[in-house]
Design an enzyme around this catalytic site. Sequence first.
Site, PDB file in Angstrom:
ATOM      1  N   ASN A 432       0.739  -1.091  -0.119  1.00 39.63           N
ATOM      2  CA  ASN A 432      -0.003   0.051   0.093  1.00 39.63           C
ATOM      3  C   ASN A 432       1.011   1.181  -0.048  1.00 39.63           C
ATOM      4  O   ASN A 432       1.976   1.263   0.747  1.00 39.63           O
ATOM      5  CB  ASN A 432      -1.002   0.060   1.345  1.00 39.63           C
ATOM      6  N   GLU A 433       0.526   2.100  -1.132  1.00 42.62           N
ATOM      7  CA  GLU A 433       1.407   3.420  -1.039  1.00 42.62           C
ATOM      8  C   GLU A 433       3.058   3.164  -0.980  1.00 42.62           C
ATOM      9  O   GLU A 433       3.560   3.831  -0.360  1.00 42.62           O
ATOM     10  CB  GLU A 433       0.853   4.383   0.096  1.00 42.62           C
TER      11      GLU A 433
END
Length: 827
Positions: A432-433
């Site tokens: 994530n990210e």
Amino acid sequence: MKIPFKIKAVQIRQALLCLFVLAGQMAFAQQSKRLTQNWEYLKGDLGSVWEAMRPAKPGSSESVPLWSNVILPHCFNETDAVDPKVNYYEGPGWYRTNLKLENPYNKGRILLHFEGAGQKTEIYVYTKKVGSHVGGYDEFTVDITDAVEEFKKDPLFKSQFKGLIPLAIRCDNTRDLEMIPSDLSDFNVYGGLYRYLNLVYTPQVSVDKLFALAEVDAQGKQGQLKITGRFYNPIGLNTANVNILVKDPQGKTVFTGKSDITLSSSDQVLWTTKLNKPALWSPERPQLYSVELTINAQGQEYKHIEKVGFRHFEFVQKGPFMLNGKRLLLRGTHRHEDHAGVGAAMTEEMIKTEMKMMKDMGVNFIRLGHYQQSRIVLQECDRLGILVWEEIPWCRGGLGGDVYKQQARRMLTNMIEQHYNHPSVIIWGLGNENDWPGDFTYFDKEQIRTFMKELNDLSHKLDKTRKTAIRRCDFCKDIVDVYSPSIWAGWYRGIYQEYKEVSKKEMEGVNHFLHVEWGGDSHARRNAEEPEKIINRLKIGGEADERAGDATFYGGDARFSKDGDWSESYICNLIDWHLKEQETMPWLTGAAYWPFKDFSTPVRPENPVPYMNQKGVVERDFTKKEAYYVFQSYWTAEPMLRISGHNWPVRWGDKGEQKVVKAYSNCDEAELFFNGKSMGVKKRNSQNFPAAGLRWNVVFNEGKNTIKVVAKKGKTVVTDEITQYYQTAKWGKPAKLTLEKIAEDKDTVTLEVKLFDANNVQCLEAANYVSFELAGDGKLIDNQGTSTGSNYLQMYNGRAIIRVTKNKGKSVVSAKSEGVPTVFINL
């Protein structure tokens, strides 16, 4: 049958659940129980484990440091994560207890099964270290059999410990750049034994893992079940007898098998069988089969039960999501393991309550952000019919070295193996990210791509049936099966009316698009007459992503996240628009709102409730915001109705000015009765924004107004009614506070502070910070991370609420806001 360990009456249900789920039926001797009681906790470190074991009389100089009694699950950061005055604790903590062991198996094994502990864990029997684990979210098991037998030979076993086994556990959530997740993540990296810890007795041979691969074609005509076993056989027995029993959702036996096997250290395929027209699992009918495996070795039996489901899913290239041959629009949300008053240490009851609330809102999909979550969550998703994207906590910061990478590999492997059988899971998330730097002096995109490819290959090797996915790392979007870009239309960038246009553009750039994370923050109980008044200051033109600094209140272009009012009024409009648009996007696989519940975060100290991400549709204590009902009006079938404004006691404007009254409902039509007079019937049309056409323009009377709506869906009639006051007087500069008791329930008092100008006109748009303090016998119910459970927060429409436990005594409570005199109340 006599149960070989004592269970108090109030614990029977919990104990039976453990016996059935973790260890099989009562007719077999294996046992498993949760170790919840009789624990002591010490915040901080010890010189050695001996300090947790050495004898000392209470109150003597040798009894320090002082331990406190706790019940598991327990989190270091149950309240300090949202204490506005401190940074949350990151460091070691110790737990200790004494175990009474009664293993029913001759030469059996004694195991400690951890469902999750944060973030680094060391386990000791007396002073002997018996195991360790790195990672706060995957399960692990420690065999303490040999250490227990060794300690029984120590004279202290009988003299000091009276036949009990001393157990000490050290947890540590100290900041460590070579460990995932990053401390730059937008959530707390909690410490403690915050998931259940189980004491497990097994025979000499038991089931370590049972992998039940249930597959079916898109038409649901032909199913296949492949059963693979991994056995725990520490002393190396050679042979065993294995029985398999498969039952359909009604409990009817559909397959049996028996065989003698040669035990191996590797996974063993036990059976493959076909099932014609199996009952299918879906959100509407989450039908589950039972796979029961019994292994018999040297006359000792062990039973293991798994639930599986048959379903076929497909992400159509640049098209929708298909389940069992039909299109299913994924209507989703997100979840963090976080709750008021307990941090990450949510009980089974809390978890089930949360999952049921999601289902009742109409959710059929959830992304578990941003780590492997409790087995209870997955069991509830299976049972309720909620499809799952679950991911490892490779979140922000960049990419570390070999230790870092090995933890990510290990956590991905554990997540897939431990949750392999859940039919709810359709996606394994790899990160994530990951385009977010900060932990290291270097940031190498190619190194991140190389490691992402490795994780992608590992996931497909471990599980060929599920898809892989990541969110927000454009330079890796070609690696995974499913990609979600960053689209925050109307919050971090742009306006929400751009949502469909931006989404379609992003969809065209990947093979399989799924939009996870959208929405915006709302300060519960705050409302606005003009929630979009800053729109003329915004930069509009197809940009809807989140960029560095957008989540702060400083710099950059105007944006709702920085310059908006954070009202429930605005977020309801934003959600309403997104949901009505999603109904007209035939290529859309689905979307998941971020998140379901407000949660704590160390990177948002200046929010209206400090250290809280307030994007949830319910507060951190399950209190529903207005947005919950907007979702219900689009996603549920059972007739519902909610007038907008239940937590908006006073509206304002000019005398004679028309105001909009909105109702959120899934009914076909609704009629408004305003101050007893019908204002007409409105027909519901999802594309008639806002409120799907269920809105009326009315003129409020100054003072009290009664609002009643009657809605019909077929022959079913539902009603809702509220009272709102209307203020036409204009307020000036805030000049004074009032503090009064508005409710009392037994020993708990509810207080409300209000802000007025010099002419005693309430300042209804005031967002001033207010702080509460108490002196005396009572206690503020604070550090909860909610709009009514914080001792320091922004007001909502010139007011704020706090609750106090009187403890049957006397107290003085103060309310203070900068620039106006402090007020007091005696309780």
